[in-house]
Design a protein around this motif. Structure first.
Motif, PDB file in Angstrom:
ATOM      1  N   THR A  90       0.807  -1.165  -0.033  1.00  0.00           N
ATOM      2  CA  THR A  90       0.059   0.038   0.055  1.00  0.00           C
ATOM      3  C   THR A  90       1.050   1.242   0.041  1.00  0.00           C
ATOM      4  OG1 THR A  90       0.131   0.191   2.277  1.00  0.00           O
ATOM      5  CG2 THR A  90      -1.880  -1.108   1.256  1.00  0.00           C
ATOM      6  N   LYS A  91       0.286   2.160  -0.118  1.00  0.00           N
ATOM      7  CA  LYS A  91       1.092   3.531   0.071  1.00  0.00           C
ATOM      8  C   LYS A  91       0.233   4.819   0.600  1.00  0.00           C
ATOM      9  CE  LYS A  91       4.268   6.657  -1.680  1.00  0.00           C
ATOM     10  NZ  LYS A  91       3.757   7.222  -0.473  1.00  0.00           N
ATOM     11  N   ILE A  92       0.938   5.512   1.254  1.00  0.00           N
ATOM     12  CA  ILE A  92       0.003   6.731   1.998  1.00  0.00           C
ATOM     13  C   ILE A  92       0.139   7.714   0.852  1.00  0.00           C
ATOM     14  CG2 ILE A  92       0.010   8.418   3.737  1.00  0.00           C
ATOM     15  CD1 ILE A  92       0.312   5.936   5.046  1.00  0.00           C
ATOM     16  N   PHE A  93      -1.198   7.926   0.378  1.00  0.00           N
ATOM     17  CA  PHE A  93      -1.479   9.104  -0.590  1.00  0.00           C
ATOM     18  C   PHE A  93      -1.909  10.223  -0.050  1.00  0.00           C
ATOM     19  CE2 PHE A  93      -1.659   5.147  -3.467  1.00  0.00           C
ATOM     20  CZ  PHE A  93      -0.838   5.356  -4.170  1.00  0.00           C
ATOM     21  N   GLY A  94      -1.706  11.435  -0.575  1.00  0.00           N
ATOM     22  CA  GLY A  94      -2.333  12.505  -0.184  1.00  0.00           C
ATOM     23  C   GLY A  94      -2.673  13.414  -1.141  1.00  0.00           C
ATOM     24  N   VAL A  95      -3.455  14.499  -0.863  1.00  0.00           N
ATOM     25  CA  VAL A  95      -3.883  15.353  -1.687  1.00  0.00           C
ATOM     26  C   VAL A  95      -3.861  16.763  -0.936  1.00  0.00           C
ATOM     27  CG1 VAL A  95      -5.755  16.380  -3.255  1.00  0.00           C
ATOM     28  CG2 VAL A  95      -5.355  13.833  -3.178  1.00  0.00           C
ATOM     29  N   SER A  96      -3.250  17.723  -1.672  1.00  0.00           N
ATOM     30  CA  SER A  96      -3.472  19.228  -1.060  1.00  0.00           C
ATOM     31  C   SER A  96      -3.761  20.162  -2.176  1.00  0.00           C
ATOM     32  CB  SER A  96      -2.130  19.593  -0.430  1.00  0.00           C
ATOM     33  OG  SER A  96      -1.038  19.654  -1.576  1.00  0.00           O
ATOM     34  N   GLY A  97      -4.321  21.285  -1.890  1.00  0.00           N
ATOM     35  CA  GLY A  97      -4.867  22.211  -2.987  1.00  0.00           C
ATOM     36  C   GLY A  97      -6.251  22.426  -2.864  1.00  0.00           C
ATOM     37  N   ARG A  98      -6.879  22.869  -3.739  1.00  0.00           N
ATOM     38  CA  ARG A  98      -8.243  23.514  -3.567  1.00  0.00           C
ATOM     39  C   ARG A  98      -9.391  22.220  -3.665  1.00  0.00           C
ATOM     40  NH1 ARG A  98      -9.149  28.598  -1.491  1.00  0.00           N
ATOM     41  NH2 ARG A  98      -7.153  29.634  -2.117  1.00  0.00           N
ATOM     42  N   VAL A  99      -9.063  21.253  -2.876  1.00  0.00           N
ATOM     43  CA  VAL A  99     -10.309  20.128  -2.972  1.00  0.00           C
ATOM     44  C   VAL A  99     -11.037  20.168  -1.763  1.00  0.00           C
ATOM     45  CG1 VAL A  99      -9.056  18.567  -4.263  1.00  0.00           C
ATOM     46  CG2 VAL A  99      -8.367  18.631  -1.904  1.00  0.00           C
ATOM     47  N   ASN A 100     -12.239  19.595  -1.677  1.00  0.00           N
ATOM     48  CA  ASN A 100     -12.839  19.724  -0.507  1.00  0.00           C
ATOM     49  C   ASN A 100     -12.188  18.925   0.658  1.00  0.00           C
ATOM     50  OD1 ASN A 100     -15.514  20.867  -1.427  1.00  0.00           O
ATOM     51  ND2 ASN A 100     -15.599  19.158  -2.835  1.00  0.00           N
ATOM     52  N   HIS A 101     -11.892  17.754   0.632  1.00  0.00           N
ATOM     53  CA  HIS A 101     -11.222  17.138   1.736  1.00  0.00           C
ATOM     54  C   HIS A 101      -9.712  16.778   1.615  1.00  0.00           C
ATOM     55  CE1 HIS A 101     -15.179  17.032   3.015  1.00  0.00           C
ATOM     56  NE2 HIS A 101     -15.553  15.995   1.857  1.00  0.00           N
ATOM     57  N   PRO A 102      -8.853  17.866   1.840  1.00  0.00           N
ATOM     58  CA  PRO A 102      -7.345  17.480   1.693  1.00  0.00           C
ATOM     59  C   PRO A 102      -7.045  16.478   2.634  1.00  0.00           C
ATOM     60  CG  PRO A 102      -7.717  19.971   2.247  1.00  0.00           C
ATOM     61  CD  PRO A 102      -9.103  19.332   1.877  1.00  0.00           C
ATOM     62  N   GLY A 103      -6.133  15.573   2.432  1.00  0.00           N
ATOM     63  CA  GLY A 103      -5.836  14.870   3.616  1.00  0.00           C
ATOM     64  C   GLY A 103      -4.892  13.642   3.000  1.00  0.00           C
ATOM     65  N   LEU A 104      -4.695  12.460   4.054  1.00  0.00           N
ATOM     66  CA  LEU A 104      -3.875  11.615   3.590  1.00  0.00           C
ATOM     67  C   LEU A 104      -4.773  10.140   3.595  1.00  0.00           C
ATOM     68  CD1 LEU A 104      -0.842  12.224   5.825  1.00  0.00           C
ATOM     69  CD2 LEU A 104      -0.945  12.256   3.434  1.00  0.00           C
ATOM     70  N   TRP A 105      -4.407   8.940   2.937  1.00  0.00           N
ATOM     71  CA  TRP A 105      -5.318   7.950   2.931  1.00  0.00           C
ATOM     72  C   TRP A 105      -4.130   6.889   2.584  1.00  0.00           C
ATOM     73  CZ3 TRP A 105      -6.325  12.109  -0.046  1.00  0.00           C
ATOM     74  CH2 TRP A 105      -7.288  12.928   0.546  1.00  0.00           C
ATOM     75  N   GLU A 106      -4.226   5.508   3.131  1.00  0.00           N
ATOM     76  CA  GLU A 106      -3.472   4.703   2.878  1.00  0.00           C
ATOM     77  C   GLU A 106      -4.406   3.772   1.942  1.00  0.00           C
ATOM     78  OE1 GLU A 106      -2.424   1.721   5.942  1.00  0.00           O
ATOM     79  OE2 GLU A 106      -0.974   0.749   4.772  1.00  0.00           O
TER      80      GLU A 106
END
Lengths: 176, 963, 454
Positions: free
Chosen positions: C244-260
């Motif tokens: 698995t990988k810890i993926f993340g999103v930042s920027g103008r999204v509704n729920h920036p965060g991290l997910w495995e």
């Protein structure tokens, strides 16, 4: 020891540091030396230790550290001026590190920094005349999902808005 | 071996397609073939691609690489395209300095991709450069200029602001102009990694690098002056040169030998309008390599000094005046003074003059009447060394060989001050253990960063036995500080331990220090013993020879180096050896006795200031008994001031002559400028009387009379140079300015250059560039000025092949460029030494204390002491004493003491130094020479002095104010 | 998938009350089982397991971990001591995954290190932690002490004969410290310039001894691989890449965060399902898939899976797996300028293309962003991108730095041209106000300020 310092003309004679290391600092450095396979290995930790005690690393502090550890001043300063978090100029009581990484900027980080500058009436790298705040933006503080963020007093402030900045700054005033 | 050599006869290049394959001595297994821009070449293995390209004479720009310092890959300027195979048309960029040679490799320097990269790279490098060439002293002699043109960057596109820096005061030797910096890191790598000094470093990061000191101040390194040449641009420039600056193309240069210490480093001496402007390193593979010490680089002011003698002068006692004489009058008077040399007429030879001049004096007066301008024990030591080299299989090794050794024992010689360049070589030697570790991991020696990361603190063993702390202690395995008696015991232990090894006897009990030293020497493949005459300790030098000789029988590859004291003192050890019983004294102590006998009528003193060696009052008395004193010297020394007749001598810049280094390398120093009419080379003053009219005949006389110096006959051919070739070598670099334009004759007002009848050079740029001559001349000399097409800067000499390996058949073996080693290991060497030292240290009385010299490279060399920049770096004159010893003598720190022996006396301030051997006291070399090896000590009553005591408060009792 | 086997190994111990930073909670959840198991296995078995698992380094380069570890000399005559270093100097713009792992499960890292020590016979471990991660520092310090108290660190660990201790080093702050050889130089108390390779650190690293440097997330995978076996780990991935990988999103999204999430999860799933899609009023214009030093991808790439090779084929890199979203209202030139400025600031100053090439690119981008650009500037920027290409520089910093620039010139070229044609930033009304005159924040300590005459 017959060092070259002793043998050359007065111009190069290093001034006696006016601030010698405190016994606490000396203990900390002895501890570091005991762990490091080579003396030079302690350089960064020793500089951080001095900074933790004194807020920043002055020329006199460098000389004091050099005298105590026998690491040449030039080596200490070469390392000190390389790293972002070693301050070679005096800083205020609170160092504000607003994030200037891209994720914060995408979320308006630049505006936050601009407001900070206006409210404190200083630019990046400067200290307020009352010596309370120094503004040193740092790149990406690793809390991009909470952008824009700022670190101050070892504390991370998330989702900072311009509206709450005055209040935020005043809490530091109270603390300090 | 570390030096990569070229392979072929011409240009070091072999075209593999042609039929005449080169035959390197080792055959072809040492060669690698490669293709560069569709041309096939073969080069020696082991080197990197950049070095190979430069050796082949190809123009490939670079900055951070240096032949002595290896590769670190920081500047990225030497990029070339490498192709995987002949089908590969795209290739990929590689940094040639970081790329090892592999068989059959295909590369291109001329393809668009690498050319474009190099052009962009230099454009990026230049974004912060101020383009101040017209006011920059490096202009016309600038590696950055050369490389910029070579990379074809001509159009500046960067429109941003340039960073600016504040400069620092770095002492009397170097200017600092940080704005010119291109961030190649060479300065710190040279200063810190190569020289081991710590006070220069790099500060800041990114494009805001700062190369300098933590704060303004004098650079501490003995080699700091080299930064001017190590820096590829004008960040560090030669400060004394600034004071009488000349563009490189206006300088007349000739290859000369450094006259100060005994190592015989090769230099280029640059002059304009009759004054010396600067000295640069002249590469010699076996001696100085790429670097000189500061004394060598800046010790030329005596040539320009206002105390230079310009006329023959005669003391007129009647009128209490000094009369100027013409050279003819002077010669007539000289002939009168010593018309029939007899026992009432004696001469003093010199340690700073050419061999030829001493020889002329020797011929005129005979051995019995010829005294050496050094103290008796110095003379005995030189004699001992010459005998050892003659009688045993021991002979000194070159500095390049020193760097190949893998264990060293230094016996009581502070080589950091008495032979600085040797200390630098020893520093490189100490890296060999680390280089070996790296080699195990397949890392080549030139991969400098990688080697250092692997080696970390691994050092080859270096043991130092000495009477006070040394600046080499940071690389020392053991730094053993002992007084003379204890040293002798230790050395005897070492000698007998080695003897037990030799005779396969059971090991004897010995101190742990001695065992550690012997273990390291025995474990080494190429051990080295270094000693020297500095301490005037016959017993120790004799033991050192014994140790080295025994070791040599145990290990064929044993190195030995005995440092002597002056530029040309070693040959004096041969001059009196023939007719005098072994160890007989013929030095200045004996001279004093002879003078005091009152029988001497005429005393002729050649280039020796007796007051440096002898007590003033004693010498005054002695000289007063002489009827006529003749002094031949360059400068108005104190001795010259006592003369009845002074004959002005040429300096090393104005005369041709030989030096014999302590390595036993006989080298000819060429004249850079023509002397004024009234100045003659000393042997010329004597030539009528000795009946030898020409240099050639004089040299042949020496080779017949002094068998050990037979090799000097090679240089007899100097006079025939001009006959041998119609091409003379330009003393001046080629310039490409309008000054050579058609109207130059009308617009350029410069005196017609003088004509030099004695040498192979012309005082003009209208000659052959030296490197080219090397190709066509059977006798070749190094270029008067390092230059080759597109390479105007001194870095031309750093191109691996250009100067010294281009033409192996002549250049690398030519005595004109390489000198001649006169001590070859004697195949019939006796196992036993030819002499037995019976000297045991004289027991001291209770109020006597053993003296040791504290040498200093800025204070000890007579001619160099006329250079203000250097003397300003000399230390305070102090007596160093161990606190325990001091308490025995009831001395307080900084107390004035008086030291007196039967030779002289002196008052000094004493400094407590726990790195001084107990029961000894160290004094500056000049005082040590006068006092001898022991003195009586009396504390002087404490004076009320301010805390900031300076030199003024250290008044010697006798007013022999040293230069 | 087997019900008893976890599908989210890295975060499976993280409870809602976030108490798993204590050793008690961590052990209760099943922590240190992997390490205990490793004590029963030989070094060769452990290394084979690691190789078989197909784990690739999670720091950005994706080098196979088992292969890297196999270069460390083994056997009785191998050099010692051998060192393990956790690269916890997370400073890649837009990346915040390691902070989460360190703050929430510090013991997972220690367990990974212990398994590394057992595998390679290493005797000392270091955690090279970013200096600004104060909470992580606190929790790691506490966790290390807990382990020493529980004989999970120190001599003869759990009676196994293994001696191993871990020191925490907090960095003095430089992005380049994330480069493993620069990190080693920094550990030696030097300036963090990268080192020449070869030798690689596995052979001669810290103090010249064999050294393994791996990312936090890489070490965190080890306990689970050992515990559940390599096949389980490989099966976690949706495509070729394992785990698995810890993926993340930042920027103008509704729920920036991290997910495995499993390796190979499509980008669209990450952005739209997990991050909740773009905020109202914003459209996705492009994104950097794995931090600030990866090439832009655009909407057409949304359906590709996040795994190393697939992203590479699209001309970008998986990097750290933390996606930065460029929306349609933010100026692409400003975004690239921010990144180039960062990389120019963080250049160690060792080699020319990085030290002098990046500030040159910054000058050009500032010109364009301020409406002073010329058409030729775009050519120059392209030339500078080629100039700083991989292989031309001493380390990977500059090639990474120009990745967003070169891809922005490809995908958003019309925006660059619009700046030049209109002689202003077309986004200026949305732009942050008041960019300061030089645009360069002066960071004390890094600029050698005392030497500069401004």
């Amino acid at each position: 020891m017959a060092t070259k310092e002793q043998q050359t003309i007065p111009v190069s004679v290093i001034e006696t540091p006016d601030i010698s290391l405190s016994s606490k600092e000396q203990q900390g450095i002895d501890e570091l030396i005991s762990h490091s396979p080579q003396l030079a290995g302690i350089t960064i930790d020793a500089l951080k230790l001095i900074q933790a005690e004194r807020g920043w690393v002055s020329d006199a502090s460098l000389h004091a550290l050099s005298l105590y550890t026998q690491i040449p001043v030039a080596d200490l300063d070469s390392v000190a001026t390389f790293y972002n978090l070693i301050f070679r100029q005096p800083v205020g009581k609170v160092v504000l590190h607003p994030c200037d990484g891209i994720s914060c900027d995408l979320m308006g980080g630049e505006h936050i920094r601009q407001c900070l500058k206006q409210q404190l009436n200083i630019t990046a790298g400067e200290t307020t005349p009352d010596n309370r705040f120094t503004l040193i933006p740092l790149p990406c503080l690793g809390a991009c999902d909470k952008a824009p963020v700022m670190i101050a007093n070892k504390q991370l402030f998330e989702n900072v808005t311009t509206d709450e900045l005055p209040k935020l700054l005043s809490t530091f005033n109270e603390v300090s | 071996m570390r030096q990569a050599l070229l392979v072929s006869k011409v240009l070091g290049v072999t075209n593999m397609n042609s039929s005449n394959q080169p035959q390197s001595p080792e055959g072809t297994e040492n060669l690698i073939s490669l293709t560069i821009d569709n041309q096939s070449y073969s080069v020696e293995k082991g080197q990197n691609l950049l070095q190979a390209c430069l050796s082949l004479g190809l123009d490939l720009p670079y900055f951070c690489w240096h032949p002595a310092m290896g590769s670190v890959g920081s500047c990225r300027q030497c990029a070339v395209t490498q192709y995987q195979n002949s089908e590969d048309t795209r290739g990929r960029l590689v940094m040639s300095c970081m790329t090892p040679l592999t068989e059959g490799m295909i590369i291109s320097l001329k393809d668009d991709k690498s050319q474009q990269f190099r052009e962009t790279n230099i454009e990026a490098i230049m974004t912060n450069h101020p383009h101040d060439c017209p006011v920059c002293e490096e202009g016309g002699n600038c590696h950055l200029q050369d490389m910029t043109l070579m990379s074809k960057h001509i159009n500046r596109r960067y429109s941003g602001k340039k960073r600016t820096h504040l400069n620092q005061f770095l002492g009397p030797l170097l200017n600092h102009e940080m704005n010119r910096c291109i961030g190649c890191y060479r300065c710190v790598r040279f200063y810190r990694d190569y020289c081991g000094d710590k006070d220069l470093n790099v500060f800041g990061s990114k494009s805001h690098l700062y190369f300098g000191r933590a704060e303004s101040g004098v650079l501490q390194s003995h080699f700091s002056g080299n930064l001017a040449q190590v820096c590829p641009t004008g960040v560090f420039t030669d400060k004394p040169f600034s004071h009488h600056y000349s563009r490189k193309w206006d300088l007349q240069t000739a290859p000369a030998i450094c006259p100060h210490c005994s190592l015989g480093c090769n230099i280029n001496l640059g002059q304009r309008s009759g004054s010396i402007r600067r000295i640069t390193n002249r590469h010699h593979d076996e001696v100085n390599g790429h670097f000189l010490c500061n004394t060598g680089l800046f010790g030329y002011e005596h040539v320009n000094h206002n105390e230079r003698l310009e006329w023959p002068l005669k003391r007129n006692n009647e009128h209490k005046t000094t009369d100027k004489l013409t050279p003819e009058q002077a010669q007539t008077l000289l002939a009168e003074y010593c018309e029939t040399p007899n026992e009432n007429c004696i001469a003093v030879g010199s340690v700073r003059t050419h061999i030829e001049n001493n020889a002329a004096l020797l011929k005129l007066f005979g051995e019995q009447q010829f005294y050496l301008g050094i103290d008796d024990s110095h003379a005995q030591l030189l004699n001992m060394l010459c005998s050892a080299y003659h009688d045993t299989s021991l002979s000194p090794i070159s500095l390049a060989e020193v760097e190949r050794c893998d264990a060293a024992l230094i016996i009581n010689e502070d080589i950091t001050h008495t032979a600085p360049r040797l200390a630098l070589s020893l520093r490189q030697m100490s890296r060999n253990a680390g280089l070996k570790q790296a080699a195990k991991l397949g890392i080549k020696y030139w991969q400098d960063d990688a080697v250092r990361n692997i080696a970390q603190t691994t050092l080859s063993p270096v043991h130092i036995v000495q009477s006070h702390g040394s600046e080499l202690s940071d690389i020392a395995t053991q730094s053993i500080i002992l007084n003379s008696a204890a040293q002798t015991v230790l050395l005897q232990e070492i000698a007998s331990l080695l003897t037990t090894h030799l005779n396969s006897q059971a090991e004897q009990p010995a101190s742990s220090e001695a065992k550690a030293i012997v273990n390291d020497l025995m474990a080494a493949e190429y051990p080295l013993v270094i000693t020297g005459v500095q301490n005037r300790d016959l017993k120790q030098v004799s033991l050192s020879i014994e140790i080295a000789n025994t070791l040599k029988q145990l290990k064929q590859d044993t190195g030995f180096y005995a440092v002597t004291q002056d530029g040309n003192d070693l040959h004096l050890g041969m001059m009196t050896a023939n007719s005098h019983p072994k160890n007989a004294s013929q030095g200045l102590d004996s001279l004093l006795k002879r003078l005091n006998s009152g029988t001497v009528e005429t005393l002729i003193i050649l280039e020796t200031d007796l007051y440096r060696y002898l007590d003033k009052s004693q010498l005054d008395d002695a000289l007063n008994q002489v009827k006529q004193i003749v002094v031949i010297d360059q400068l108005l020394t104190k001795t010259a001031a006592m003369a009845d007749l002074i004959l002005p001598a040429t300096s090393f810049a104005e005369s041709y002559g030989c030096y014999l280094s302590s390595e036993g390398r006989l080298q000819l120093s060429f004249a850079t400028m023509v002397p004024i009419e009234e100045r003659l080379t000393p042997w010329q003053w004597l030539s009528t009387q000795i009946g030898i009219p020409s240099y050639c005949e004089l040299v042949l006389w020496i080779s017949e009379q002094l068998p050990q110096l037979k090799a000097i006959e090679t240089f007899a051919e100097l006079a025939r140079f001009n006959e041998l070739s119609p091409f003379r070598v330009a003393r001046q670099a080629v310039r490409s300015s309008s000054r050579t334009a058609i109207d130059a004759v009308e617009h350029v007002k410069e005196e017609q250059p003088p004509i030099d009848l004695n040498g192979p050079f012309t005082h003009s740029m209208e000659g052959v560039a030296g490197f080219r001559q090397a190709l066509v001349q059977p006798i070749s000399v190094l270029p008067a000025d390092q230059w080759s097409p597109k390479w105007n800067s001194d870095q031309a000499g750093s191109r691996a092949g250009v100067n010294h390996t281009r033409d192996q058949s002549s250049s690398t073996t030519s005595p004109w460029t390489q000198g001649v080693q006169i001590f070859s290991p004697n195949p019939q060497a006796k196992r036993e030494l030819g002499y037995q030292q019976t000297h045991s240290s004289m027991p001291l009385e209770s109020e006597q204390i053993r003296l040791t010299p504290s040498a200093n490279l800025y204070a000890d060399f007579e001619l160099a002491s006329y250079s203000k920049a250097l003397t300003s770096l000399a230390p305070h004159k102090l007596a160093r004493i161990h606190p325990e010893t001091a308490s025995k003598w009831q001395l307080e720190e900084n107390q004035q003491i008086r030291l007196y022996s039967d030779r002289s006396q002196v008052a000094l301030e004493c400094l407590f130094d726990s790195n001084q051997a107990k029961s000894t006291i160290s004094v500056p070399t000049n005082y040590f020479r006068q006092l001898g090896t022991w003195a009586r000590l009396t504390p002087l009553p404490a004076q009320k002095r301010s805390e900031t005591s300076t030199q003024e408060s250290t008044q010697p009792l006798s007013n022999e104010e040293e230069r | 998938m087997n019900q008893t086997l976890p599908h989210n190994p890295l975060t499976r111990f993280i409870t809602d009350d976030e108490s798993c930073w204590s050793i008690e909670q961590y052990q209760n959840q099943g922590g240190y089982q992997g390490f205990r198991k490793s004590l029963t296995l030989s070094q060769e078995q452990l290394l084979d397991t690691l190789k078989e698992s197909n784990l690739r380094g999670r720091g950005g380069a994706g080098f196979p971990t088992g292969l890297k570890w196999s270069f460390v000399p083994r056997g009785d005559d191998a050099p010692s001591p051998r060192y393990l270093i956790v690269n916890a100097d997370e400073m890649e713009p837009g990346t915040f995954k390691d902070r989460m792992l360190m703050e929430k499960t510090p013991h997972q890292i220690i367990e990974g290190l212990l398994i590394g020590a057992q595998t390679l016979g290493a005797s000392i471990g270091y955690i090279f932690l970013r200096g600004d991660y104060y909470l992580a520092e606190k929790r790691l310090t506490k966790a290390l002490q807990e382990c020493r108290d529980a004989n999970l660190l120190g001599e003869n660990i759990l009676g196994s004969g293994l001696d191993f201790d871990i020191h925490l080093h907090t960095s003095a702050g430089r992005y380049i410290c994330g480069e493993e050889t620069a990190l080693i130089n920094s550990m030696e108390g030097k300036r963090a310039n990268p080192r020449a390779k070869p030798p690689f650190p596995q052979v001669a690293g810290l103090w010249g001894k064999p050294t393994i440097v791996n990312n936090v997330e890489t070490f965190c995978n080890l306990p689970h691989i050992i515990h559940f076996g390599p096949q389980w780990f490989k099966d976690l991935g949706l495509n070729d890449d394992a785990g698995t990988k810890i993926f993340g999103v930042s920027g103008r999204v509704n729920h920036p965060g991290l997910w495995e999430l499993p390796m190979g999860t499509p980008i669209r799933d990450i952005i739209e399902q997990h991050a909740g899609g773009m905020r109202d009023g914003y459209t996705l214009k492009g994104f950097l898939p794995g931090g600030g030093s990866t090439d832009f991808l655009v909407a057409e790439h949304l359906d590709i899976p996040m795994d190393y090779d697939t992203i590479s084929k699209q001309g970008s890199r998986m990097g750290t797996g933390t996606i930065i979203i460029l929306d349609d209202r933010y100026c692409p030139v400003a975004m690239v300028l921010n990144l180039i400025k960062f990389f120019a600031q963080e250049s160690c100053g060792w080699c020319t293309p990085c030290r002098d090439g990046l500030p040159w690119a910054q000058v050009l981008l500032e010109k364009i962003e301020h409406g002073e650009g010329e058409p030729e500037d775009i050519n120059q920027l392209e030339e500078l991108c080629r100039f700083a290409a991989p292989g031309n520089t001493f380390c990977a910093l500059a090639p990474g730095a120009v990745e967003p620039l070169q891809s922005a010139l490809k995908y958003f070229r019309e925006d660059f041209e619009a700046h030049i044609n209109q002689a202003c930033c077309p986004f200026h009304d949305k732009k942050r106000q008041g960019i300061d005159e030089t645009g360069t924040p002066c960071i004390k300590g890094s600029g050698g300020d005392k030497y500069e005459q401004l």
